[in-house]
Design a protein around this motif. Structure first.
Motif, PDB file in Angstrom:
ATOM      1  N   UNK A  11      42.094  22.502  30.564  1.00 56.74           N
ATOM      2  CA  UNK A  11      41.883  23.953  30.561  1.00 56.74           C
ATOM      3  C   UNK A  11      41.862  24.497  31.992  1.00 56.74           C
ATOM      4  N   UNK A  12      41.194  23.780  32.898  1.00 53.11           N
ATOM      5  CA  UNK A  12      41.168  24.198  34.301  1.00 53.11           C
ATOM      6  C   UNK A  12      42.575  24.166  34.886  1.00 53.11           C
ATOM      7  N   UNK A  13      43.330  23.129  34.560  1.00 57.98           N
ATOM      8  CA  UNK A  13      44.714  23.022  35.016  1.00 57.98           C
ATOM      9  C   UNK A  13      45.565  24.179  34.498  1.00 57.98           C
ATOM     10  N   UNK A  14      45.407  24.520  33.236  1.00 59.40           N
ATOM     11  CA  UNK A  14      46.167  25.644  32.670  1.00 59.40           C
ATOM     12  C   UNK A  14      45.804  26.964  33.330  1.00 59.40           C
ATOM     13  N   UNK A  15      44.534  27.145  33.674  1.00 60.40           N
ATOM     14  CA  UNK A  15      44.132  28.359  34.366  1.00 60.40           C
ATOM     15  C   UNK A  15      44.798  28.450  35.736  1.00 60.40           C
ATOM     16  N   UNK A  16      44.901  27.331  36.433  1.00 58.12           N
ATOM     17  CA  UNK A  16      45.568  27.317  37.729  1.00 58.12           C
ATOM     18  C   UNK A  16      47.053  27.605  37.613  1.00 58.12           C
ATOM     19  N   UNK A  17      47.698  26.997  36.631  1.00 62.03           N
ATOM     20  CA  UNK A  17      49.133  27.243  36.420  1.00 62.03           C
ATOM     21  C   UNK A  17      49.358  28.692  36.010  1.00 62.03           C
ATOM     22  N   UNK A  18      48.507  29.200  35.142  1.00 60.18           N
ATOM     23  CA  UNK A  18      48.617  30.598  34.737  1.00 60.18           C
ATOM     24  C   UNK A  18      48.430  31.553  35.900  1.00 60.18           C
ATOM     25  N   UNK A  19      47.520  31.210  36.810  1.00 61.34           N
ATOM     26  CA  UNK A  19      47.309  32.028  37.993  1.00 61.34           C
ATOM     27  C   UNK A  19      48.533  32.055  38.892  1.00 61.34           C
ATOM     28  N   UNK A  20      49.179  30.902  39.052  1.00 61.56           N
ATOM     29  CA  UNK A  20      50.403  30.864  39.856  1.00 61.56           C
ATOM     30  C   UNK A  20      51.522  31.662  39.203  1.00 61.56           C
ATOM     31  N   UNK A  37      38.095  37.979  38.482  1.00 62.15           N
ATOM     32  CA  UNK A  37      36.880  37.836  39.283  1.00 62.15           C
ATOM     33  C   UNK A  37      37.083  38.548  40.612  1.00 62.15           C
ATOM     34  N   UNK A  38      36.310  39.608  40.827  1.00 61.25           N
ATOM     35  CA  UNK A  38      36.511  40.465  41.987  1.00 61.25           C
ATOM     36  C   UNK A  38      36.196  39.786  43.320  1.00 61.25           C
ATOM     37  N   UNK A  39      35.296  38.813  43.329  1.00 68.50           N
ATOM     38  CA  UNK A  39      34.898  38.228  44.608  1.00 68.50           C
ATOM     39  C   UNK A  39      35.971  37.328  45.211  1.00 68.50           C
ATOM     40  N   UNK A  40      37.027  36.975  44.458  1.00 65.63           N
ATOM     41  CA  UNK A  40      38.142  36.221  45.032  1.00 65.63           C
ATOM     42  C   UNK A  40      39.032  37.117  45.888  1.00 65.63           C
ATOM     43  N   UNK A  41      39.075  38.387  45.559  1.00 66.95           N
ATOM     44  CA  UNK A  41      39.860  39.338  46.338  1.00 66.95           C
ATOM     45  C   UNK A  41      41.338  39.000  46.341  1.00 66.95           C
ATOM     46  N   UNK A  42      41.913  38.924  47.528  1.00 71.26           N
ATOM     47  CA  UNK A  42      43.345  38.649  47.637  1.00 71.26           C
ATOM     48  C   UNK A  42      43.639  37.154  47.793  1.00 71.26           C
ATOM     49  N   UNK A  43      42.675  36.307  47.508  1.00 69.41           N
ATOM     50  CA  UNK A  43      42.856  34.863  47.620  1.00 69.41           C
ATOM     51  C   UNK A  43      43.159  34.200  46.280  1.00 69.41           C
ATOM     52  N   UNK A  44      43.706  34.933  45.343  1.00 63.91           N
ATOM     53  CA  UNK A  44      43.948  34.405  43.996  1.00 63.91           C
ATOM     54  C   UNK A  44      44.983  33.277  44.001  1.00 63.91           C
ATOM     55  N   UNK A  45      45.960  33.335  44.898  1.00 59.23           N
ATOM     56  CA  UNK A  45      46.956  32.269  44.981  1.00 59.23           C
ATOM     57  C   UNK A  45      46.300  30.962  45.416  1.00 59.23           C
ATOM     58  N   UNK A  46      45.454  31.027  46.434  1.00 56.27           N
ATOM     59  CA  UNK A  46      44.729  29.840  46.894  1.00 56.27           C
ATOM     60  C   UNK A  46      43.814  29.299  45.797  1.00 56.27           C
ATOM     61  N   UNK A  47      43.133  30.175  45.099  1.00 56.51           N
ATOM     62  CA  UNK A  47      42.229  29.761  44.017  1.00 56.51           C
ATOM     63  C   UNK A  47      43.021  29.068  42.908  1.00 56.51           C
TER      64      UNK A  47
END
Length: 69
Positions: A11-20, A37-47
Motif C-alpha cells: 500500500x505504501x509502495x502504491x501511494x508512492x507510485x501514485x504520487x509520481x 497533506x499541506x505540510x509537505x508543500x512543494x516537496x510531493x515528488x520527494x515524498x
C-alpha cells in the motif's frame, strides 16, 4: 503477520507510485495521500520517491529477519 506487513508495504509502495504519476501527468488527483497533506508543500515528488523506497523496504523486511528455531 508476514502477509500483513507485506500488504502494508504494498500500500505504501502504491501511494508512492501514485504520487509520481500525479506529479508527472496530473492523473490520480484524489487517490494519493501525500498530495492532500499541506505540510509537505512543494516537496510531493520527494515524498513520493521516499514512499516507494519505504514500501520496498517494508515488503522485504519480513524475509530478511530469520526465525529462531
Amino acid at each position: 503477520m508476514k502477509k500483513l506487513i507485506e500488504a502494508v508495504g504494498f500500500i505504501v509502495l502504491l501511494q508512492g507510485i501514485g504520487g509520481l504519476v500525479y506529479e508527472w501527468t496530473g492523473w490520480l488527483r484524489l487517490w494519493t495521500l501525500a498530495r492532500h497533506m499541506d505540510f509537505f508543500g512543494d516537496r510531493a515528488l520527494f515524498v513520493s520517491i521516499v514512499l516507494i523506497v519505504t514500501g520496498f523496504a517494508i515488503m522485504i523486511a519480513p524475509d530478511a529477519v530469520r526465525k529462531k528455531s
